[in-house]
Scaffold this active site. Structure first.
Site, PDB file in Angstrom:
ATOM      1  N   THR A  31      -8.718  -5.123   7.953  1.00 23.49           N
ATOM      2  CA  THR A  31      -8.815  -6.401   7.095  1.00 23.49           C
ATOM      3  C   THR A  31     -10.264  -7.174   7.125  1.00 23.49           C
ATOM      4  O   THR A  31     -10.665  -7.249   8.313  1.00 23.49           O
ATOM      5  CB  THR A  31      -7.623  -7.522   7.328  1.00 23.49           C
ATOM      6  OG1 THR A  31      -8.032  -8.747   6.609  1.00 23.49           O
ATOM      7  CG2 THR A  31      -7.684  -7.944   8.973  1.00 23.49           C
ATOM      8  N   ASP A  32     -10.509  -7.824   6.272  1.00 25.87           N
ATOM      9  CA  ASP A  32     -11.825  -8.779   6.174  1.00 25.87           C
ATOM     10  C   ASP A  32     -11.302 -10.004   7.034  1.00 25.87           C
ATOM     11  O   ASP A  32     -12.530 -10.729   7.444  1.00 25.87           O
ATOM     12  CB  ASP A  32     -12.212  -9.448   4.839  1.00 25.87           C
ATOM     13  CG  ASP A  32     -10.919 -10.104   4.376  1.00 25.87           C
ATOM     14  OD1 ASP A  32      -9.591  -9.813   4.481  1.00 25.87           O
ATOM     15  OD2 ASP A  32     -10.992 -11.014   3.556  1.00 25.87           O
ATOM     16  N   TYR A  76      -3.690 -13.393  13.379  1.00 19.47           N
ATOM     17  CA  TYR A  76      -3.675 -12.244  12.186  1.00 19.47           C
ATOM     18  C   TYR A  76      -4.895 -11.672  12.333  1.00 19.47           C
ATOM     19  O   TYR A  76      -5.017 -10.199  12.662  1.00 19.47           O
ATOM     20  CB  TYR A  76      -3.331 -12.757  10.955  1.00 19.47           C
ATOM     21  CG  TYR A  76      -3.658 -11.581   9.993  1.00 19.47           C
ATOM     22  CD1 TYR A  76      -2.671 -10.336   9.971  1.00 19.47           C
ATOM     23  CD2 TYR A  76      -4.479 -11.358   9.033  1.00 19.47           C
ATOM     24  CE1 TYR A  76      -3.125  -9.337   8.921  1.00 19.47           C
ATOM     25  CE2 TYR A  76      -4.804 -10.518   8.111  1.00 19.47           C
ATOM     26  CZ  TYR A  76      -3.952  -9.250   8.164  1.00 19.47           C
ATOM     27  OH  TYR A  76      -4.370  -8.301   7.406  1.00 19.47           O
ATOM     28  N   LEU A 108       0.732  -1.328  -0.058  1.00 19.86           N
ATOM     29  CA  LEU A 108       0.090  -0.025  -0.001  1.00 19.86           C
ATOM     30  C   LEU A 108       1.013   1.385   0.017  1.00 19.86           C
ATOM     31  O   LEU A 108       0.692   2.196  -0.782  1.00 19.86           O
ATOM     32  CB  LEU A 108      -0.794  -0.098   1.143  1.00 19.86           C
ATOM     33  CG  LEU A 108      -1.973   1.331   1.494  1.00 19.86           C
ATOM     34  CD1 LEU A 108      -2.717   1.363   0.173  1.00 19.86           C
ATOM     35  CD2 LEU A 108      -2.809   1.042   2.629  1.00 19.86           C
ATOM     36  N   THR A 128       1.231  -8.726   8.098  1.00 20.50           N
ATOM     37  CA  THR A 128       0.380  -9.559   7.039  1.00 20.50           C
ATOM     38  C   THR A 128       0.646 -10.898   6.759  1.00 20.50           C
ATOM     39  O   THR A 128      -0.051 -11.575   5.978  1.00 20.50           O
ATOM     40  CB  THR A 128       0.269  -8.588   5.873  1.00 20.50           C
ATOM     41  OG1 THR A 128       1.510  -8.617   5.249  1.00 20.50           O
ATOM     42  CG2 THR A 128      -0.356  -6.999   6.191  1.00 20.50           C
ATOM     43  N   ILE A 134       6.852   1.726  14.245  1.00 18.59           N
ATOM     44  CA  ILE A 134       5.567   2.323  14.983  1.00 18.59           C
ATOM     45  C   ILE A 134       5.663   1.412  16.514  1.00 18.59           C
ATOM     46  O   ILE A 134       4.627   1.884  17.094  1.00 18.59           O
ATOM     47  CB  ILE A 134       4.364   1.857  14.046  1.00 18.59           C
ATOM     48  CG1 ILE A 134       4.193   0.455  13.878  1.00 18.59           C
ATOM     49  CG2 ILE A 134       4.337   2.927  12.837  1.00 18.59           C
ATOM     50  CD1 ILE A 134       2.594   0.079  13.082  1.00 18.59           C
TER      51      ILE A 134
END
Length: 287
Positions: free
Chosen positions: A102-103, A126, A12, A63, A38
């Site tokens: 996320t889905d 996850y 992204l 991810t 982060i």
């Protein structure tokens, strides 16, 4: 306007970099994980003090869905602690946070597209860390947009499309799961949607729409397919001839369980921000 983007080397992050020319009024600051870790609160504070962004797009994430099962601490550090750190530093600078989720926060048992109101129920590490990251943001800072997406691919970094193209150059046949249903999302379309949110933030018609602007939104391309269908379309678009075999998920066991159905309902983001969303096949052909 200064927009800080974390995870600049990820899929992204690179997609956002590919379209910055369309936004001459925005000063983008892209930080790789080496420049902005982060998980390190002090590092976050230093970067924000230096650049004082009005917006932060958190494109940094852990991810690796299967790997998360064996290294949950790393997934928690990036997806939960990292999200919380960003939300807290955004609050101290009055920075609006756009966070990508996320889905996988859903269990995949639905029979119609998931809306933002549906209750999450992740089935793996996850998905759980992404959901916990959402909650950490919600508890820390009200000025946030959490954008849930699915099946992200592009010409950048590692993803399903690039894996299929690589395997097709090495093999005569491939077997791909055909009983998991979702929607491919081109990372550039996702990048455009995030920037549409940013550029709409001061639009009076958005503020007066009567809809709570901050909060959770779904974004993917339109339509739905299986991974097998997605692979078939990738090969069709690229004029690749290969024997493709549909297989059930049970024939390809993985450490993490995937949602059997994870199509997202995009009504809210289209209504609030007037975003027009391409069908997944159209976007695949375009890019």
């Amino acid at each position: 306007m200064v927009v800080l983007v974390t995870g600049a080397n990820g899929q992204l992050g690179q997609a956002i970099q590919s379209i910055v020319g369309k936004y001459p009024s925005i000063d983008f600051v892209f930080c790789t994980s080496a420049e902005l870790d982060i998980t390190n609160n002090e590092n976050c504070k230093t970067i924000f003090e230096t650049y004082k962004p009005q917006f932060c797009i958190n494109a940094a994430a852990y991810t690796a869905v299967d790997k998360a099962e064996s290294e949950p601490e790393k997934a928690v550090a990036i997806n939960v602690t990292g999200a919380k750190n960003l939300a807290e530093v955004c609050k101290s600078h009055d920075t609006i946070l756009l966070h990508v989720s996320t889905d996988f926060v859903f269990d995949g048992l639905a029979t119609k597209p998931y809306s933002e109101e549906d209750l999450p129920n992740p089935t793996g590490v996850y998905g759980q860390t992404k959901l916990d990251g959402e909650k950490a943001i919600q508890q820390s800072w009200k000025k946030h947009y959490i954008v849930r997406t699915s099946w992200v691919y592009s010409q950048f970094a590692n993803n399903f499309m690039k894996t299929m193209l690589r395997l097709a150059s090495e093999r005569d046949s491939l077997s791909v799961v055909s009983d998991q249903i979702g929607t491919p999302t081109n990372a550039v379309d996702l990048a455009e949607a995030l920037l549409k949110i940013i550029t709409s933030c001061h639009d009076e018609s958005v503020r007066l729409s009567g809809v709570e602007v901050f909060g959770i939104y779904n974004f993917s391309n339109e339509g739905q397919c299986s991974w097998y269908d997605f692979a078939a379309e990738i090969f069709k678009v690229n004029n690749i001839s290969i024997k493709l075999n549909p297989i059930p998920s049970s024939a390809y066991p993985t450490p993490a369980k995937r949602p059997a159905y994870s199509v997202l309902d995009k009504s809210k983001i289209k209504e609030v921000f007037g975003i027009e969303i391409k069908n997944w096949e159209e976007s695949l052909k375009k890019f």
